[in-house]
Design an enzyme around this catalytic site. Structure first.
Site, PDB file in Angstrom:
ATOM      1  N   HIS A 113     -17.972   4.094 -25.791  1.00 32.19           N
ATOM      2  CA  HIS A 113     -18.442   4.260 -24.410  1.00 32.19           C
ATOM      3  C   HIS A 113     -17.301   4.655 -23.488  1.00 32.19           C
ATOM      4  CE1 HIS A 113     -16.696   0.248 -24.438  1.00 32.19           C
ATOM      5  NE2 HIS A 113     -16.649   0.273 -23.123  1.00 32.19           N
ATOM      6  N   ASP A 115     -16.258   3.527 -19.619  1.00 27.95           N
ATOM      7  CA  ASP A 115     -16.654   2.382 -18.787  1.00 27.95           C
ATOM      8  C   ASP A 115     -17.589   2.779 -17.642  1.00 27.95           C
ATOM      9  OD1 ASP A 115     -15.334   0.479 -20.314  1.00 27.95           O
ATOM     10  OD2 ASP A 115     -13.443   0.739 -19.232  1.00 27.95           O
ATOM     11  N   HIS A 264     -13.992   4.881 -25.707  1.00 31.15           N
ATOM     12  CA  HIS A 264     -13.284   3.871 -26.499  1.00 31.15           C
ATOM     13  C   HIS A 264     -14.268   2.930 -27.192  1.00 31.15           C
ATOM     14  CE1 HIS A 264     -13.788   2.068 -22.510  1.00 31.15           C
ATOM     15  NE2 HIS A 264     -13.684   0.871 -23.068  1.00 31.15           N
ATOM     16  N   ARG A 279      -9.126  -7.125 -17.742  1.00 33.98           N
ATOM     17  CA  ARG A 279      -9.260  -5.690 -17.422  1.00 33.98           C
ATOM     18  C   ARG A 279      -9.556  -5.469 -15.943  1.00 33.98           C
ATOM     19  NH1 ARG A 279     -14.402  -2.550 -19.598  1.00 33.98           N
ATOM     20  NH2 ARG A 279     -15.013  -2.611 -17.418  1.00 33.98           N
TER      21      ARG A 279
HETATM   22  C1  SIN Z   1     -13.612  -2.733 -23.149  1.00 35.68           C
HETATM   23  O1  SIN Z   1     -13.108  -2.652 -22.033  1.00 35.68           O
HETATM   24  O2  SIN Z   1     -14.521  -1.994 -23.504  1.00 35.68           O
HETATM   25  C2  SIN Z   1     -13.064  -3.767 -24.117  1.00 35.68           C
HETATM   26  C3  SIN Z   1     -11.900  -3.206 -24.821  1.00 35.68           C
HETATM   27  C4  SIN Z   1     -11.260  -4.205 -25.750  1.00 35.68           C
HETATM   28  O3  SIN Z   1     -11.535  -5.400 -25.685  1.00 35.68           O
HETATM   29  O4  SIN Z   1     -10.431  -3.778 -26.561  1.00 35.68           O
END
Ligand code: SIN
Length: 288
Positions: A113, A115, A264, A279
């Site tokens: 995805h 974000d 990612h 994050r």
């Molecule tokens: C995410 O922000 O999608 C999670 C990424 C992660 O935990 O590595």
């Protein structure tokens, strides 16, 4: 110590050393970081950082407004229980539970995805700080959507140029969430948006694919089967090994990625070994 930038893979990513992100960076130095980020295809790794929450937010804010900051759009309500109680700009990712309460969202982002692509103004930079990582597992994969676009034939690029796709949190909730604790409001309009399939990066001017398996529901104007087939091709194409960098986390890593040009996938292969990350998510422009 001077800032050094070393590539991490042929397709994207660079590691930056010689910077302490807990201290404010001067304008020139920040300009160099931003330029390196764009040149590295939208992913920088800063190893060995020790940031408190305020410092993480301060550094992140240099890249633009953040989801959850005072007066700004919050992330979707479903994840509000995972936000930092005093700093709603911070989204916590964790597989740990303390006193019956999750320390963060478990299995966050365990699907390809970009974000919050279901927002009218989806994410630009996301900045993830690794506070506790398992000795093995828990890597994150990043795919370069600019490189994936550029590798397409001219005929395919021409076909994709006028197309738009619907991105919808309802799909993510239905297909990707292991435990379906979803706030009903999140399934409505504010978390559904139509974006071009090919977007032009507002800073580099380069074109890239802007669709992702986790949140893109369908192509506008196509029959369901047609849309599924074409999106399926694009997802498979973009997630080939040749477009991917795989990040092996170390405690203290800060990784900044560009959701405008990358997708990612967090690999959930570490069982109950503790993994705790924080994050911030930057608000980007409306894709064009
Ligand atoms: C995410 O922000 O999608 C999670 C990424 C992660 O935990 O590595």
């Amino acid at each position: 110590m001077a800032m050094t930038v070393n590539p991490l893979s042929p397709v994207l990513g660079a590691e930056v050393t010689g910077l302490d992100l807990s201290r404010p960076l001067g304008e020139n130095l920040f300009g160099e970081v931003r330029q390196s980020w764009l040149e590295a295809g939208g992913l920088l790794v800063f190893p060995g950082q020790s940031l408190n929450t305020a410092q993480h937010i301060e550094f992140s804010s240099r890249f633009g407004p953040l989801f959850g900051a005072p007066g700004e759009t919050p992330l979707q309500e479903t994840v509000s229980r995972y936000l930092h109680p005093d700093h709603p700009e911070i989204y916590r990712v964790s597989n740990q539970v303390k006193d019956g309460e999750p320390l963060g969202r478990a299995r966050a982002g365990t699907y390809w995805h970009s974000d919050v692509s279901f927002k009218e103004r989806p994410a630009a930079a996301s900045i993830l700080h690794a506070i506790e990582v398992p000795a093995a597992g828990g890597d994150t994969l990043f795919a370069n959507m600019t490189a994936a676009y550029e590798a397409l034939s001219e005929a395919m690029k021409e076909m994709l140029a006028p197309l738009s796709a619907v991105h919808d949190f309802a799909q993510t909730a239905a297909t990707q969430f292991a435990e379906p604790i979803v706030v009903e409001n999140d399934l409505k309009g504010a978390n559904r948006a139509v974006h071009p399939v090919v977007r032009t990066h507002p800073e580099t001017g380069r074109k890239g694919l802007y669709v992702n398996p986790g949140m893109t529901v369908r192509l506008e104007g196509f029959e369901a089967g047609e849309s599924e087939a074409l999106l399926g091709f694009l997802f498979g194409h973009a997630t080939q090994h040749r477009f991917i960098y795989r990040h092996r986390w170390r405690q203290g890593d800060v990784v900044i990625w560009d959701n405008r040009s990358l997708i990612h996938y967090a690999v959930c292969d570490y069982g109950d070994r503790p993994r705790y990350m924080e994050r911030t998510t930057g608000i980007g422009d409306r894709p064009v």
